[in-house]
Design a protein around this motif. Structure first.
Motif, PDB file in Angstrom:
ATOM      1  N   LEU A 280       0.854  -1.188   0.000  1.00  0.00           N
ATOM      2  CA  LEU A 280       0.000   0.000   0.000  1.00  0.00           C
ATOM      3  C   LEU A 280       0.890   1.239   0.000  1.00  0.00           C
ATOM      4  O   LEU A 280       2.088   1.156   0.223  1.00  0.00           O
ATOM      5  CB  LEU A 280      -0.913   0.003   1.224  1.00  0.00           C
ATOM      6  CG  LEU A 280      -2.019  -1.062   1.268  1.00  0.00           C
ATOM      7  CD1 LEU A 280      -2.548  -1.229   2.687  1.00  0.00           C
ATOM      8  CD2 LEU A 280      -3.147  -0.672   0.321  1.00  0.00           C
ATOM      9  N   GLY A 281       0.296   2.372  -0.244  1.00  0.00           N
ATOM     10  CA  GLY A 281       1.049   3.626  -0.182  1.00  0.00           C
ATOM     11  C   GLY A 281       0.872   4.519  -1.396  1.00  0.00           C
ATOM     12  O   GLY A 281       1.067   5.740  -1.304  1.00  0.00           O
ATOM     13  N   THR A 318       6.124  -3.347   1.502  1.00  0.00           N
ATOM     14  CA  THR A 318       6.728  -2.954   0.231  1.00  0.00           C
ATOM     15  C   THR A 318       6.443  -1.489  -0.028  1.00  0.00           C
ATOM     16  O   THR A 318       5.373  -0.982   0.314  1.00  0.00           O
ATOM     17  CB  THR A 318       6.201  -3.814  -0.936  1.00  0.00           C
ATOM     18  OG1 THR A 318       4.894  -3.390  -1.309  1.00  0.00           O
ATOM     19  CG2 THR A 318       6.162  -5.287  -0.575  1.00  0.00           C
ATOM     20  N   THR A 319       7.388  -0.808  -0.626  1.00  0.00           N
ATOM     21  CA  THR A 319       7.199   0.612  -0.952  1.00  0.00           C
ATOM     22  C   THR A 319       6.616   0.740  -2.357  1.00  0.00           C
ATOM     23  O   THR A 319       6.829  -0.118  -3.209  1.00  0.00           O
ATOM     24  CB  THR A 319       8.524   1.377  -0.876  1.00  0.00           C
ATOM     25  OG1 THR A 319       9.414   0.889  -1.894  1.00  0.00           O
ATOM     26  CG2 THR A 319       9.177   1.223   0.485  1.00  0.00           C
ATOM     27  N   PRO A 320       5.853   1.803  -2.614  1.00  0.00           N
ATOM     28  CA  PRO A 320       5.278   1.988  -3.946  1.00  0.00           C
ATOM     29  C   PRO A 320       6.301   2.538  -4.933  1.00  0.00           C
ATOM     30  O   PRO A 320       7.247   3.233  -4.558  1.00  0.00           O
ATOM     31  CB  PRO A 320       4.155   3.000  -3.707  1.00  0.00           C
ATOM     32  CG  PRO A 320       4.606   3.790  -2.519  1.00  0.00           C
ATOM     33  CD  PRO A 320       5.391   2.827  -1.656  1.00  0.00           C
ATOM     34  N   THR A 351       8.595   6.840   5.115  1.00  0.00           N
ATOM     35  CA  THR A 351       7.811   6.495   6.304  1.00  0.00           C
ATOM     36  C   THR A 351       7.675   4.985   6.446  1.00  0.00           C
ATOM     37  O   THR A 351       7.789   4.435   7.548  1.00  0.00           O
ATOM     38  CB  THR A 351       6.426   7.153   6.242  1.00  0.00           C
ATOM     39  OG1 THR A 351       6.562   8.567   6.036  1.00  0.00           O
ATOM     40  CG2 THR A 351       5.655   6.923   7.536  1.00  0.00           C
ATOM     41  N   LEU A 352       7.431   4.303   5.336  1.00  0.00           N
ATOM     42  CA  LEU A 352       7.326   2.845   5.375  1.00  0.00           C
ATOM     43  C   LEU A 352       8.649   2.207   5.803  1.00  0.00           C
ATOM     44  O   LEU A 352       8.670   1.283   6.633  1.00  0.00           O
ATOM     45  CB  LEU A 352       6.906   2.317   4.007  1.00  0.00           C
ATOM     46  CG  LEU A 352       5.435   2.465   3.646  1.00  0.00           C
ATOM     47  CD1 LEU A 352       5.219   2.264   2.147  1.00  0.00           C
ATOM     48  CD2 LEU A 352       4.585   1.466   4.430  1.00  0.00           C
ATOM     49  N   ASP A 365      12.052  -2.556  -0.980  1.00  0.00           N
ATOM     50  CA  ASP A 365      11.980  -1.192  -1.504  1.00  0.00           C
ATOM     51  C   ASP A 365      11.751  -1.226  -3.011  1.00  0.00           C
ATOM     52  O   ASP A 365      12.684  -1.031  -3.809  1.00  0.00           O
ATOM     53  CB  ASP A 365      13.267  -0.438  -1.156  1.00  0.00           C
ATOM     54  CG  ASP A 365      13.153   1.058  -1.428  1.00  0.00           C
ATOM     55  OD1 ASP A 365      12.064   1.517  -1.837  1.00  0.00           O
ATOM     56  OD2 ASP A 365      14.161   1.760  -1.232  1.00  0.00           O
ATOM     57  N   TRP A 366      10.495  -1.435  -3.412  1.00  0.00           N
ATOM     58  CA  TRP A 366      10.162  -1.504  -4.832  1.00  0.00           C
ATOM     59  C   TRP A 366      10.429  -0.179  -5.530  1.00  0.00           C
ATOM     60  O   TRP A 366      10.760  -0.142  -6.713  1.00  0.00           O
ATOM     61  CB  TRP A 366       8.711  -1.928  -5.016  1.00  0.00           C
ATOM     62  CG  TRP A 366       8.225  -1.911  -6.432  1.00  0.00           C
ATOM     63  CD1 TRP A 366       7.161  -1.221  -6.933  1.00  0.00           C
ATOM     64  CD2 TRP A 366       8.779  -2.620  -7.560  1.00  0.00           C
ATOM     65  NE1 TRP A 366       7.013  -1.438  -8.284  1.00  0.00           N
ATOM     66  CE2 TRP A 366       7.997  -2.305  -8.693  1.00  0.00           C
ATOM     67  CE3 TRP A 366       9.869  -3.488  -7.709  1.00  0.00           C
ATOM     68  CZ2 TRP A 366       8.270  -2.821  -9.958  1.00  0.00           C
ATOM     69  CZ3 TRP A 366      10.141  -3.999  -8.970  1.00  0.00           C
ATOM     70  CH2 TRP A 366       9.347  -3.676 -10.080  1.00  0.00           C
ATOM     71  N   TYR A 367      10.319   0.932  -4.803  1.00  0.00           N
ATOM     72  CA  TYR A 367      10.627   2.239  -5.391  1.00  0.00           C
ATOM     73  C   TYR A 367      12.051   2.230  -5.956  1.00  0.00           C
ATOM     74  O   TYR A 367      12.289   2.650  -7.091  1.00  0.00           O
ATOM     75  CB  TYR A 367      10.490   3.333  -4.337  1.00  0.00           C
ATOM     76  CG  TYR A 367      10.856   4.727  -4.828  1.00  0.00           C
ATOM     77  CD1 TYR A 367       9.897   5.557  -5.394  1.00  0.00           C
ATOM     78  CD2 TYR A 367      12.165   5.202  -4.707  1.00  0.00           C
ATOM     79  CE1 TYR A 367      10.235   6.832  -5.849  1.00  0.00           C
ATOM     80  CE2 TYR A 367      12.517   6.466  -5.158  1.00  0.00           C
ATOM     81  CZ  TYR A 367      11.542   7.274  -5.730  1.00  0.00           C
ATOM     82  OH  TYR A 367      11.894   8.523  -6.187  1.00  0.00           O
ATOM     83  N   GLU A 368      12.995   1.751  -5.174  1.00  0.00           N
ATOM     84  CA  GLU A 368      14.390   1.719  -5.607  1.00  0.00           C
ATOM     85  C   GLU A 368      14.597   0.688  -6.712  1.00  0.00           C
ATOM     86  O   GLU A 368      15.260   0.956  -7.719  1.00  0.00           O
ATOM     87  CB  GLU A 368      15.290   1.395  -4.410  1.00  0.00           C
ATOM     88  CG  GLU A 368      16.769   1.305  -4.733  1.00  0.00           C
ATOM     89  CD  GLU A 368      17.389   2.658  -5.031  1.00  0.00           C
ATOM     90  OE1 GLU A 368      18.489   2.691  -5.622  1.00  0.00           O
ATOM     91  OE2 GLU A 368      16.780   3.693  -4.665  1.00  0.00           O
TER      92      GLU A 368
END
Length: 422
Positions: A280-281, A318-320, A351-352, A365-368
């Protein structure tokens, strides 16, 4: 209050001697070069995943003669609801460690929203619904899948099927139906089907039989004046050892959406998860007023009850990925639409990661991994992201699922090689 005179029958609509699942061909997708594959790692933050990997190892090696199941629950928003991402994780996991079934299916179409392509829940008659996002029929309470469907009449006719693009299907020998009230559905059931002891468990009734089927029909009559029945979803299971990968996804969902569902964590606990993945996020990143402290509290409002209700479960946050905001400008008296990167994704990501570190939870860290800053443009140019620069195409979601599967397997292999996973 009990539902009297409810006669329930389970009808075998399609069965075969040895039904096979039509599998998505090619778990290995072409991963674009702009992904940071070297960053595709889980940060365990001190969490010990050895017990989970030990159970998976026993599945792969067949070291336990009894039927054992490793249950995984993946919770998220529209990225998860579509089903492509989680399918790209589920299928290779089940091929490697054993197929324990399709897992949780939710009557999303009956709640007027999109449903994954590999199952169907259809009903005769008129049904009301509620969703955890939005206010449609807000008098009803959503359940484990984020929705509820409620018959408008006293008649129940509901069919749950696994689907396939071939003549095969994903057979199942066991169904756990989530519903309320929980003490009376169904009251009568005929052989060879039977209600197991789990029928007395909160939120669900369990059915099992000997031969695999691909479709099952629930029917019954609710006596006038009895409490209205709400159905939330069903877990379809083979009764064999392996992986059960349950998907809970709702378009537009926030952390606060799941925190607002009564008994959500207790219902998730009925699936006996060993791993809970929370993706989520994205929607939070479009809220310009949400502060870091507020988001931190909203994350905790979901995670803390899950930890309390599912003490055996590990949690992976998981990060967005980067997404973009839709903007407009005037050019020569004409209104033009353009997109710019959504800078608030960084706040959500940080924050996550901070919450995971503070509470010793694993984080992916899916963003990375997906490319970081500016990556939404690259994804769009590669045809992997939709026009809104927020949602992915089917291939894009399968790439994300492939990368999640790879990082899980890399961590598992480290455990196999070194005996430690943290």
């Amino acid at each position: 209050m009990k539902i009297r005179h409810l006669i329930a029958s389970l009808l075998l609509l399609m069965a075969c001697a040895a039904p096979l699942r039509a599998q998505w061909v090619g778990d290995t997708v072409s991963v674009p070069a702009f992904l940071n594959k070297e960053k595709n790692l889980i940060d365990f933050n001190g969490a010990d995943w050895s017990p989970l990997f030990a159970e998976m190892d026993s599945l792969q090696n067949g070291s336990d003669s009894t039927a054992r199941v490793v249950s995984i629950v993946h919770i998220g928003d529209s990225h998860i609801q579509a089903g492509y991402l989680t399918e790209a994780v589920r299928l290779p996991l089940q091929r490697r460690f054993g197929d324990a079934g399709r897992g949780l299916v939710v009557p999303l179409k009956l709640a007027k929203t999109n449903e994954p392509h590999d199952y169907s829940v259809v009903a005769d008659g008129a049904w009301n619904f509620a969703r955890c996002v939005g206010r449609k029929y807000s008098a009803y309470t959503p359940g484990i899948g984020g929705i509820a469907i409620v018959p408008r009449t006293n008649r129940i006719d509901l069919t749950v099927s696994t689907l396939s693009k071939t003549d095969d299907c994903e057979g199942f020998r066991r169904v756990r139906l989530f519903h309320e009230p929980t003490d009376s559905f169904p009251a009568v059931i005929s052989e060879p089907y039977r209600v197991t002891g789990e029928a007395r468990s909160p939120f669900l009734t369990c059915y099992s039989w000997n031969d695999p089927v691909c479709s099952i029909h629930f029917s019954g009559q609710i006596a006038p004046g009895e409490e209205r029945l709400a159905i939330y979803g069903a877990s379809l299971e083979t009764g064999e050892s392996g992986i059960l990968y349950h998907t809970i996804g709702n378009n537009g969902a926030f952390y606060s959406s799941y925190a607002a569902i009564p008994h959500f964590a207790e219902q998730v606990a009925a699936l006996a998860p060993r791993l809970i993945v929370i993706s989520l996020g994205t929607n939070e990143s479009f809220s310009t007023s949400l502060t870091r402290d507020e988001l931190y509290k909203q994350i905790d409002a979901v995670v803390a009850p899950l930890q309390a209700s599912c003490p055996q479960a590990l949690i992976l946050l998981t990060t967005p990925a980067e997404c973009a905001r839709r903007r407009t400008r005037w050019v020569k008296k004409r209104r033009r639409v353009y997109y710019s990167p959504n800078s608030r994704v960084t706040l959500v990501r940080e924050t996550l990661k901070a919450y995971a570190a503070d509470h010793h939870l694993a984080c992916w860290d899916w963003y990375e991994v997906s490319g970081g800053k500016g990556s939404s443009t690259a994804w769009r140019k590669a045809g992997l992201m939709a026009y809104d620069r927020t949602h992915c195409t089917e291939t894009g979601y399968r790439i994300q699922g492939e990368m999640l599967y790879r990082t899980l397997m890399n961590a598992y292999q480290d455990y196999v090689d070194n005996g430690v996973a943290q």
